[in-house]
Every structure is written in structure tokens, then in C-alpha cells.
Scaffold this motif. Structure first.
Motif, PDB file in Angstrom:
ATOM      1  N   THR A  19     -16.968 -37.746  28.424  1.00 19.07           N
ATOM      2  CA  THR A  19     -15.408 -37.397  28.329  1.00 19.07           C
ATOM      3  C   THR A  19     -14.915 -38.843  29.003  1.00 19.07           C
ATOM      4  N   LEU A  20     -15.276 -39.262  30.261  1.00 21.23           N
ATOM      5  CA  LEU A  20     -14.758 -40.224  30.924  1.00 21.23           C
ATOM      6  C   LEU A  20     -14.716 -41.505  29.956  1.00 21.23           C
ATOM      7  N   LEU A  21     -15.735 -41.593  29.369  1.00 22.35           N
ATOM      8  CA  LEU A  21     -15.843 -43.000  28.616  1.00 22.35           C
ATOM      9  C   LEU A  21     -14.909 -42.973  27.273  1.00 22.35           C
ATOM     10  N   SER A  22     -14.595 -41.660  26.657  1.00 25.53           N
ATOM     11  CA  SER A  22     -13.777 -41.412  25.741  1.00 25.53           C
ATOM     12  C   SER A  22     -12.250 -41.817  26.306  1.00 25.53           C
ATOM     13  N   TYR A  23     -12.074 -41.706  27.360  1.00 25.77           N
ATOM     14  CA  TYR A  23     -10.910 -42.138  27.857  1.00 25.77           C
ATOM     15  C   TYR A  23     -10.662 -43.643  28.529  1.00 25.77           C
ATOM     16  N   GLY A  24     -11.689 -44.222  28.256  1.00 26.66           N
ATOM     17  CA  GLY A  24     -11.751 -45.589  28.683  1.00 26.66           C
ATOM     18  C   GLY A  24     -11.920 -45.828  30.205  1.00 26.66           C
ATOM     19  N   HIS A  25     -12.436 -44.786  30.945  1.00 28.13           N
ATOM     20  CA  HIS A  25     -12.706 -44.994  32.512  1.00 28.13           C
ATOM     21  C   HIS A  25     -14.458 -45.176  32.373  1.00 28.13           C
ATOM     22  N   SER A  26     -14.579 -46.580  32.261  1.00 33.64           N
ATOM     23  CA  SER A  26     -16.162 -46.819  31.848  1.00 33.64           C
ATOM     24  C   SER A  26     -16.890 -46.769  33.348  1.00 33.64           C
ATOM     25  N   ARG A  27     -16.016 -47.294  34.400  1.00 35.00           N
ATOM     26  CA  ARG A  27     -16.866 -47.175  35.697  1.00 35.00           C
ATOM     27  C   ARG A  27     -17.142 -46.183  36.303  1.00 35.00           C
ATOM     28  N   LYS A  28     -16.174 -45.007  36.168  1.00 32.20           N
ATOM     29  CA  LYS A  28     -16.354 -43.626  36.280  1.00 32.20           C
ATOM     30  C   LYS A  28     -17.292 -42.895  35.589  1.00 32.20           C
ATOM     31  N   ALA A  29     -17.493 -43.436  34.271  1.00 37.42           N
ATOM     32  CA  ALA A  29     -18.538 -42.834  33.332  1.00 37.42           C
ATOM     33  C   ALA A  29     -20.018 -43.486  33.960  1.00 37.42           C
ATOM     34  N   LEU A  30     -19.957 -44.629  34.127  1.00 39.80           N
ATOM     35  CA  LEU A  30     -21.214 -45.224  34.620  1.00 39.80           C
ATOM     36  C   LEU A  30     -21.656 -44.369  35.668  1.00 39.80           C
ATOM     37  N   GLU A  31     -20.940 -44.287  36.522  1.00 38.16           N
ATOM     38  CA  GLU A  31     -21.211 -43.328  37.938  1.00 38.16           C
ATOM     39  C   GLU A  31     -21.950 -41.839  37.281  1.00 38.16           C
ATOM     40  N   LYS A  32     -21.461 -41.366  36.536  1.00 38.28           N
ATOM     41  CA  LYS A  32     -21.980 -39.983  36.053  1.00 38.28           C
ATOM     42  C   LYS A  32     -23.517 -40.369  35.261  1.00 38.28           C
ATOM     43  N   PHE A  33     -23.309 -41.443  34.429  1.00 39.48           N
ATOM     44  CA  PHE A  33     -24.667 -41.828  33.686  1.00 39.48           C
ATOM     45  C   PHE A  33     -25.694 -42.137  34.804  1.00 39.48           C
ATOM     46  N   ASP A  34     -25.272 -42.789  35.802  1.00 39.86           N
ATOM     47  CA  ASP A  34     -26.407 -43.169  36.881  1.00 39.86           C
ATOM     48  C   ASP A  34     -26.930 -41.872  37.482  1.00 39.86           C
ATOM     49  N   ALA A  35     -25.786 -40.950  37.723  1.00 42.16           N
ATOM     50  CA  ALA A  35     -26.292 -39.440  38.323  1.00 42.16           C
ATOM     51  C   ALA A  35     -27.221 -38.815  37.310  1.00 42.16           C
ATOM     52  N   ALA A  36     -27.255 -38.891  36.108  1.00 43.35           N
ATOM     53  CA  ALA A  36     -28.000 -38.375  34.953  1.00 43.35           C
ATOM     54  C   ALA A  36     -29.417 -39.056  35.178  1.00 43.35           C
ATOM     55  N   VAL A  37     -29.225 -40.270  34.998  1.00 44.77           N
ATOM     56  CA  VAL A  37     -30.732 -41.042  35.077  1.00 44.77           C
ATOM     57  C   VAL A  37     -31.320 -40.664  36.493  1.00 44.77           C
ATOM     58  N   LYS A  38     -30.754 -40.643  37.539  1.00 43.92           N
ATOM     59  CA  LYS A  38     -31.429 -40.357  38.684  1.00 43.92           C
ATOM     60  C   LYS A  38     -32.142 -38.925  38.635  1.00 43.92           C
ATOM     61  N   ALA A  39     -31.266 -37.848  38.449  1.00 45.46           N
ATOM     62  CA  ALA A  39     -31.492 -36.458  38.222  1.00 45.46           C
ATOM     63  C   ALA A  39     -32.821 -36.234  37.146  1.00 45.46           C
ATOM     64  N   ALA A  40     -32.587 -36.854  36.112  1.00 45.55           N
ATOM     65  CA  ALA A  40     -33.751 -36.741  35.157  1.00 45.55           C
ATOM     66  C   ALA A  40     -33.842 -37.893  34.007  1.00 45.55           C
ATOM     67  N   PRO A  41     -34.610 -38.767  34.630  1.00 39.43           N
ATOM     68  CA  PRO A  41     -34.755 -40.106  33.991  1.00 39.43           C
ATOM     69  C   PRO A  41     -35.278 -39.783  32.600  1.00 39.43           C
ATOM     70  N   SER A  42     -34.457 -39.907  31.497  1.00 36.68           N
ATOM     71  CA  SER A  42     -35.097 -39.383  30.076  1.00 36.68           C
ATOM     72  C   SER A  42     -34.350 -40.592  29.200  1.00 36.68           C
ATOM     73  N   ALA A  43     -34.781 -40.253  27.870  1.00 36.52           N
ATOM     74  CA  ALA A  43     -34.225 -41.131  26.632  1.00 36.52           C
ATOM     75  C   ALA A  43     -32.782 -41.117  26.722  1.00 36.52           C
ATOM     76  N   GLU A  44     -32.627 -39.278  26.826  1.00 34.35           N
ATOM     77  CA  GLU A  44     -31.088 -39.257  26.532  1.00 34.35           C
ATOM     78  C   GLU A  44     -30.249 -39.674  27.728  1.00 34.35           C
ATOM     79  N   SER A  45     -30.683 -39.622  29.003  1.00 30.24           N
ATOM     80  CA  SER A  45     -29.813 -40.148  30.029  1.00 30.24           C
ATOM     81  C   SER A  45     -29.814 -41.566  30.017  1.00 30.24           C
ATOM     82  N   TYR A  46     -30.871 -42.468  29.635  1.00 22.20           N
ATOM     83  CA  TYR A  46     -30.815 -44.060  29.764  1.00 22.20           C
ATOM     84  C   TYR A  46     -29.754 -44.351  28.550  1.00 22.20           C
ATOM     85  N   SER A  47     -30.029 -43.823  27.563  1.00 17.74           N
ATOM     86  CA  SER A  47     -29.105 -43.943  26.260  1.00 17.74           C
ATOM     87  C   SER A  47     -27.630 -43.758  26.614  1.00 17.74           C
TER      88      SER A  47
END
Length: 195
Positions: A19-47
Motif C-alpha cells: 500500500t505504501l509503495l503504491s502511494y510512492g512512499h518507498s522508504r516507509k514501504a521498505l521498513e515494512k518489507f524489512d519487518a516481513a523479511v525479519k518475521a518470516a524470511p521467504s520468497a514472498e517477503s524477499y520478493s
């Protein structure tokens, strides 16, 4: 319970990041994706995180996350699409077709399928496979106006094939979204004169 909680955090973080990325907030989106990778490192979270790197123009990080996603799941549709995109940008179009085919094999999301078809269509065009390129680009751009380059390629391919009427139709569709593009207008004039 702990695994389920991590999966839930991962899914929620990816959804928020998208959602953040769709609104152009790439830095905030990256923080959420980092949290996803830390919570469950998977193909989905890395992608997912790779999509933020791509948006930010961070090619090295984008490639690293795509490669990790494919290491974890070699058939992950989004990661294969992302790898096809890298290959096409690097002018490795045979490789782009390979990864696009893998992505299409498991891509259930219609939007992802269209994006993959556009990349594969562009790669086919570079490889001189005009019929396959036209087929993929026609399906990939159906109902979409967000990829003007793909529409330009499709119009050019119709022109090369001698189908000036189809080329004109694509150029007219493209002109609605890019009315100030002088090149588009001159191409439309050419096609009209040819008809």
C-alpha cells in the motif's frame, strides 16, 4: 503458535508495504518489507522487499533480494517476473523469456500475468519473434494504459508486419494517455497516410 504469528506479521507487513509503495512512499514501504523479511524470511517477503528496491532504483539490492527469493522458491511467480525484468533490462532476452515462462506457469494474479506478458513480449520483440511479441503485448496491454513503451513497441510491431490499421488503433489508444507526445502524433499521421 509462534510460526503462525510470524506468518501473520509477515503478511500484514507485506500488505502495508504494498500500500505504501503504491502511494510512492518507498522508504516507509521498505521498513515494512524489512519487518516481513525479519518475521518470516521467504520468497514472498524477499520478493516484496525487492519491489521497493526496484522502485528506489537500487539495482544491486533488488537483484540480491530477487536471487534470495529464487533460492528459497525457484518457481515463485513474482520473483521470476522480477528476474525476467532484470534480464530484459540487461539485454539478456533469451534469459528474460525463460524466467517469464516460469512466472507464467504459476502466476494466478491477472495483474502479474499482464506484467509478465509485457516483459516477455518486449523480449520476444528484441529476439525478432514478431508473432509471439504481438500476441504477448496484445494480451499484456489489454485494458491497461500504464505502459506506454509496451504500446509503442506493439504499434511498431504491427507496422513491421504491415498491419497499419492495427498499428493506428494502438497509437490512438496510446495518444489518449500521452496527448503531448509529438512522436506519437507523427506515427499516427504515417499510419493514416499508409492506409
Amino acid at each position: 503458535p509462534a510460526v503462525a504469528l510470524c506468518a501473520h506479521i509477515c503478511d500484514r507487513s507485506i500488505a502495508q508495504g504494498d500500500t505504501l509503495l503504491s502511494y510512492g512512499h518507498s522508504r516507509k514501504a521498505l521498513e515494512k518489507f524489512d519487518a516481513a523479511v525479519k518475521a518470516a524470511p521467504s520468497a514472498e517477503s524477499y520478493s516484496a522487499r525487492a519491489s521497493a528496491w526496484y522502485y528506489m532504483g537500487r539495482d544491486k539490492e533488488f537483484l540480491a533480494d530477487v536471487q534470495e527469493a529464487l533460492r528459497l522458491d525457484s518457481l515463485h511467480p513474482e520473483a521470476n517476473y522480477q528476474r525476467a525484468l532484470i534480464a530484459h533490462q540487461d539485454m539478456e532476452d533469451t534469459t528474460a523469456v525463460h524466467y517469464a515462462n516460469r512466472a507464467l506457469g504459476r502466476a494466478g494474479d491477472p495483474d502479474l500475468r499482464q506484467k509478465v506478458l509485457i516483459v516477455r513480449g518486449e523480449a520476444f520483440a528484441k529476439l525478432g519473434k514478431i508473432a509471439q511479441a504481438i500476441s504477448d503485448l496484445t494480451k499484456g496491454t489489454a485494458g491497461r494504459m500504464d505502459d506506454l513503451d509496451a504500446l509503442s513497441t506493439l504499434a511498431h510491431l504491427y507496422d513491421v508486419n504491415g498491419d497499419h490499421e492495427a498499428s493506428l488503433g494502438v497509437l490512438e489508444k496510446r495518444g489518449k494517455d500521452a496527448p503531448d507526445d509529438i512522436g506519437n502524433w507523427s506515427n499516427r499521421c504515417f499510419e493514416l497516410n499508409t492506409l
